[in-house]
Scaffold this motif. Structure first.
Motif, PDB file in Angstrom:
ATOM      1  N   CYS A  96       0.856  -1.183   0.000  1.00  0.00           N
ATOM      2  CA  CYS A  96       0.000   0.000   0.000  1.00  0.00           C
ATOM      3  C   CYS A  96       0.895   1.236   0.000  1.00  0.00           C
ATOM      4  O   CYS A  96       2.120   1.119  -0.092  1.00  0.00           O
ATOM      5  N   GLU A  97       0.303   2.392   0.043  1.00  0.00           N
ATOM      6  CA  GLU A  97       1.042   3.643   0.013  1.00  0.00           C
ATOM      7  C   GLU A  97       0.880   4.383   1.333  1.00  0.00           C
ATOM      8  O   GLU A  97      -0.186   4.347   1.950  1.00  0.00           O
ATOM      9  N   CYS A  98       1.956   5.030   1.736  1.00  0.00           N
ATOM     10  CA  CYS A  98       1.922   5.895   2.906  1.00  0.00           C
ATOM     11  C   CYS A  98       2.072   7.335   2.438  1.00  0.00           C
ATOM     12  O   CYS A  98       2.960   7.649   1.642  1.00  0.00           O
ATOM     13  N   ARG A  99       1.187   8.195   2.895  1.00  0.00           N
ATOM     14  CA  ARG A  99       1.235   9.617   2.547  1.00  0.00           C
ATOM     15  C   ARG A  99       1.802  10.393   3.734  1.00  0.00           C
ATOM     16  O   ARG A  99       1.436  10.132   4.867  1.00  0.00           O
ATOM     17  N   MET A 100       2.621  11.371   3.417  1.00  0.00           N
ATOM     18  CA  MET A 100       3.343  12.053   4.478  1.00  0.00           C
ATOM     19  C   MET A 100       3.589  13.505   4.104  1.00  0.00           C
ATOM     20  O   MET A 100       3.791  13.836   2.932  1.00  0.00           O
ATOM     21  N   PHE A 101       3.532  14.378   5.083  1.00  0.00           N
ATOM     22  CA  PHE A 101       3.924  15.762   4.866  1.00  0.00           C
ATOM     23  C   PHE A 101       4.365  16.364   6.193  1.00  0.00           C
ATOM     24  O   PHE A 101       4.048  15.853   7.267  1.00  0.00           O
ATOM     25  N   MET A 102       5.126  17.436   6.104  1.00  0.00           N
ATOM     26  CA  MET A 102       5.587  18.150   7.282  1.00  0.00           C
ATOM     27  C   MET A 102       4.850  19.471   7.377  1.00  0.00           C
ATOM     28  O   MET A 102       4.572  20.117   6.366  1.00  0.00           O
ATOM     29  N   THR A 103       4.516  19.851   8.582  1.00  0.00           N
ATOM     30  CA  THR A 103       3.812  21.107   8.790  1.00  0.00           C
ATOM     31  C   THR A 103       4.316  21.754  10.071  1.00  0.00           C
ATOM     32  O   THR A 103       4.798  21.069  10.978  1.00  0.00           O
ATOM     33  N   ASN A 104       4.196  23.047  10.117  1.00  0.00           N
ATOM     34  CA  ASN A 104       4.646  23.815  11.281  1.00  0.00           C
ATOM     35  C   ASN A 104       3.418  24.268  12.058  1.00  0.00           C
ATOM     36  O   ASN A 104       2.565  24.972  11.527  1.00  0.00           O
ATOM     37  N   ILE A 105       3.310  23.860  13.316  1.00  0.00           N
ATOM     38  CA  ILE A 105       2.152  24.185  14.147  1.00  0.00           C
ATOM     39  C   ILE A 105       2.486  25.391  15.010  1.00  0.00           C
ATOM     40  O   ILE A 105       3.497  25.392  15.730  1.00  0.00           O
ATOM     41  N   PRO A 106       1.675  26.454  14.950  1.00  0.00           N
ATOM     42  CA  PRO A 106       1.937  27.644  15.778  1.00  0.00           C
ATOM     43  C   PRO A 106       2.011  27.290  17.266  1.00  0.00           C
ATOM     44  O   PRO A 106       1.302  26.400  17.743  1.00  0.00           O
ATOM     45  N   TYR A 107       2.877  27.996  17.971  1.00  0.00           N
ATOM     46  CA  TYR A 107       3.123  27.800  19.404  1.00  0.00           C
ATOM     47  C   TYR A 107       3.772  26.452  19.717  1.00  0.00           C
ATOM     48  O   TYR A 107       3.960  26.108  20.870  1.00  0.00           O
ATOM     49  N   PHE A 108       4.089  25.686  18.672  1.00  0.00           N
ATOM     50  CA  PHE A 108       4.646  24.359  18.940  1.00  0.00           C
ATOM     51  C   PHE A 108       5.920  24.169  18.133  1.00  0.00           C
ATOM     52  O   PHE A 108       6.906  24.832  18.403  1.00  0.00           O
ATOM     53  N   GLN A 109       5.918  23.303  17.157  1.00  0.00           N
ATOM     54  CA  GLN A 109       7.107  23.010  16.381  1.00  0.00           C
ATOM     55  C   GLN A 109       6.699  22.335  15.082  1.00  0.00           C
ATOM     56  O   GLN A 109       5.533  22.162  14.777  1.00  0.00           O
ATOM     57  N   GLU A 110       7.689  21.922  14.312  1.00  0.00           N
ATOM     58  CA  GLU A 110       7.451  21.215  13.065  1.00  0.00           C
ATOM     59  C   GLU A 110       7.176  19.743  13.366  1.00  0.00           C
ATOM     60  O   GLU A 110       7.874  19.112  14.169  1.00  0.00           O
ATOM     61  N   VAL A 111       6.147  19.188  12.728  1.00  0.00           N
ATOM     62  CA  VAL A 111       5.795  17.787  12.940  1.00  0.00           C
ATOM     63  C   VAL A 111       5.647  17.101  11.590  1.00  0.00           C
ATOM     64  O   VAL A 111       5.412  17.743  10.560  1.00  0.00           O
ATOM     65  N   ILE A 112       5.780  15.782  11.614  1.00  0.00           N
ATOM     66  CA  ILE A 112       5.617  14.946  10.428  1.00  0.00           C
ATOM     67  C   ILE A 112       4.333  14.146  10.588  1.00  0.00           C
ATOM     68  O   ILE A 112       4.167  13.425  11.567  1.00  0.00           O
ATOM     69  N   VAL A 113       3.424  14.279   9.637  1.00  0.00           N
ATOM     70  CA  VAL A 113       2.152  13.562   9.663  1.00  0.00           C
ATOM     71  C   VAL A 113       2.212  12.461   8.617  1.00  0.00           C
ATOM     72  O   VAL A 113       2.503  12.717   7.445  1.00  0.00           O
ATOM     73  N   MET A 114       1.964  11.220   9.039  1.00  0.00           N
ATOM     74  CA  MET A 114       2.004  10.054   8.149  1.00  0.00           C
ATOM     75  C   MET A 114       0.683   9.312   8.240  1.00  0.00           C
ATOM     76  O   MET A 114       0.165   9.088   9.333  1.00  0.00           O
ATOM     77  N   ALA A 115       0.131   8.947   7.091  1.00  0.00           N
ATOM     78  CA  ALA A 115      -1.150   8.225   7.053  1.00  0.00           C
ATOM     79  C   ALA A 115      -1.121   7.203   5.931  1.00  0.00           C
ATOM     80  O   ALA A 115      -0.548   7.458   4.860  1.00  0.00           O
ATOM     81  N   SER A 116      -1.712   6.050   6.175  1.00  0.00           N
ATOM     82  CA  SER A 116      -1.774   4.993   5.162  1.00  0.00           C
ATOM     83  C   SER A 116      -3.123   4.303   5.226  1.00  0.00           C
ATOM     84  O   SER A 116      -3.739   4.211   6.291  1.00  0.00           O
ATOM     85  N   THR A 117      -3.578   3.817   4.070  1.00  0.00           N
ATOM     86  CA  THR A 117      -4.837   3.087   3.951  1.00  0.00           C
ATOM     87  C   THR A 117      -4.610   1.868   3.069  1.00  0.00           C
ATOM     88  O   THR A 117      -3.992   1.977   2.010  1.00  0.00           O
ATOM     89  N   CYS A 118      -5.075   0.710   3.520  1.00  0.00           N
ATOM     90  CA  CYS A 118      -4.915  -0.532   2.765  1.00  0.00           C
ATOM     91  C   CYS A 118      -6.182  -0.803   1.965  1.00  0.00           C
ATOM     92  O   CYS A 118      -7.274  -0.903   2.540  1.00  0.00           O
ATOM     93  N   ASP A 119      -6.032  -0.920   0.650  1.00  0.00           N
ATOM     94  CA  ASP A 119      -7.179  -1.240  -0.202  1.00  0.00           C
ATOM     95  C   ASP A 119      -7.607  -2.691  -0.068  1.00  0.00           C
ATOM     96  O   ASP A 119      -8.725  -3.057  -0.431  1.00  0.00           O
ATOM     97  N   GLY A 120      -6.707  -3.537   0.440  1.00  0.00           N
ATOM     98  CA  GLY A 120      -7.025  -4.951   0.553  1.00  0.00           C
ATOM     99  C   GLY A 120      -7.941  -5.278   1.723  1.00  0.00           C
ATOM    100  O   GLY A 120      -8.979  -5.915   1.561  1.00  0.00           O
TER     101      GLY A 120
END
Length: 485
Positions: A280-304
């Motif tokens: 399957c595929e994993c989708r990922m991006f980095m974002t900067n959250i105000p008052y906090f820090q930079e985080v990495i968000v990862m999400a995956s979905t299995c079609d099977g």
């Protein structure tokens, strides 16, 4: 040829047939609901009235869990109640007693529903089998087994202190927590990602390293050359990104995946499903959250199989201090506060006398209301014995009272407090005001980590001297070239 439809009987008929002196009674397979994970299991039991031989085992009838589980139970000497804890051991689980260097491998005992005492007694009986014949054939080994049995009986009778560990890569084993829904001071539970070897042992995909690049093995034994497809848009640098993720190098993740694209673009890279091991595929991006820090968000979905998973990983360097966040929940606006809980954060709700250790629930992005809802769901899943018919009425009423208290917190019948304690300062609760300092109900406190916390996080043995030297040399060379120019 006409086939007879399957016979459907009720539980009462089964009990009457077994209770009666009818040796021609049919064999019944009873499908039951596992109160831990809400999946179906098959229960089977056998008892001989002539010699007293008894055998019972549990066969899991649902899917393998996304993660493996590791239970560590500290059994003090003289505590008889500890031996009455119920244990579910699946056919893939391994039991160890480190003090005795004793291990019960998966093939030694089939999946069973027993107690701590029952597991030890069964092990003793297995070692005593053919001991008399062993004394005639190999007296040295027989004598060593006799000495070991003395130590094992001392553990089974409560005379010796020992540690009872249960590890199951399939995630389908369980040790009862009699203090549920509160934490158990004697029991530690951890969930982990399976290794490729464990995946293969469970019947999943073969080791990819054994395959030649671009060559696939067919079912008839022949080989075929596969054509490499172009990476989809947004997957540039996927190989380097996967290596960086495995090494936990946040800076390399950003450099590898975002070299040819804007940071706001969602990146994709191939992975395998944690439930069925399908591609399957994993989708990922980095974002900067105000008052906090930079985080990495990862999400995956299995079609099977439809399994979905999302994780939040911190970006940047490891902070020098830990952080403790306290929010006093008084109104509906407080329930809507955004919450980032990392997998190193513990959760405490004093009004419930509840404390969840770090690692519980993993890393997630939710709200205050969503967090306590997930806490209730997690406790129902992990402490499933509380719902079964083997639990007494007092403990069952205790759990029902706890669930009622969770609902009272959601309805804000009285103010309550939520505490996040993160040794790596990677958790966050959003302020209700534009400036965090103006939020009187939210407070943050930094603290120095203890040696034990650094040890658990693996920081005490971390040596970055080689990486620092390589980084310094990489920076020196461009500067020297610039000076020469």
């Amino acid at each position: 040829m006409e086939t007879n439809p399957p016979q459907i009987v009720d539980v009462g008929s089964v009990v009457e047939a077994i209770s009666a002196d009818d040796f021609n009674a049919p064999l019944y397979e009873v499908e039951s609901l596992c109160m831990r994970c809400r999946e179906n299991i098959l229960l089977s039991a056998f008892e001989c009235p002539h010699c007293g031989e008894r055998n019972n085992f549990v066969q899991f009838a649902g899917e393998i869990q996304p993660k493996g589980c590791h239970y560590v139970l500290d059994v003090p000497s003289g505590d008889k109640k500890m031996f009455n804890r119920q244990v579910v051991k699946s056919e893939t689980a391994t039991i160890k007693i480190p003090e005795l260097e004793f291990e019960i491998p998966p093939e030694a005992q089939r999946g069973s529903l027993s107690t701590v005492e029952g597991i030890l007694v069964r092990a003793i009986e297995g070692l005593e089998t053919l001991q008399e014949e062993r004394k005639r054939v190999d007296p040295v080994t027989a004598e060593a087994i006799d000495r070991f049995l003395v130590k094992l009986r001392a553990c089974a009778s409560g005379e010796s202190h020992f540690t009872f560990t249960l590890d199951d890569p399939a995630g389908n084993s369980f040790i009862e927590n009699p203090f549920a829904p509160s934490s158990d001071p004697y029991l530690t539970i951890k969930f982990y990602e399976r290794t490729p070897e464990q995946q293969a042992a469970l019947g999943y995909v073969a080791d990819p390293s054994e395959r030649e690049p671009g060559v696939e093995n067919n079912l008839d034994g022949s080989s075929s050359v596969s054509v490499t497809q172009e990476e989809p848009h947004g997957s540039v640098g996927a190989i380097g990104g996967r290596r960086a993720i495995a090494q936990g190098n946040s800076a390399e993740i950003a450099d590898a995946l975002f070299r040819y694209s804007a940071p706001e673009e969602v990146m994709t890279f191939p992975t395998t499903c944690g439930a069925c091991a399908a591609s399957c595929e994993c989708r990922m991006f980095m974002t900067n959250i105000p008052y906090f820090q930079e985080v990495i968000v990862m999400a995956s979905t299995c079609d099977g199989c439809g399994y979905r998973n999302s994780e939040v990983k911190p970006g940047g360097a490891i902070p020098d201090k830990g952080k403790k966040i306290v929010v006093h929940v008084k109104n509906a606006r407080d329930l809507s506060r955004d919450v980032i809980k990392s997998d190193t954060a513990s959760v405490v709700i004093p009004e419930l006398e509840l404390e969840l250790s770090s690692g519980t629930l993993g890393g997630l992005i939710t709200t205050v209301e969503g967090l306590i809802s997930k806490i209730g769901e997690s406790l129902e899943r992990v402490h499933g014995f509380t719902f079964g018919d083997s639990m007494d009425d007092d403990k069952r009423s205790k759990w029902k009272e706890f669930r009622a208290k969770i609902e009272q917190l959601k309805r804000l019948e009285e103010p309550w407090t939520l505490i996040l304690d993160d040794a790596l300062s990677n958790s966050f609760i959003a302020p209700a005001t534009d400036e965090m300092k103006d939020d009187a109900q939210l407070s943050c406190e930094e603290y120095e980590r203890s040696w034990e916390q650094n040890e658990e996080l693996g920081l005490n043995d971390m040596d970055t001297s080689a990486a620092d030297a390589a980084y310094d040399s990489a920076n020196v060379e461009p500067n020297e070239k610039a000076n020469d120019a």
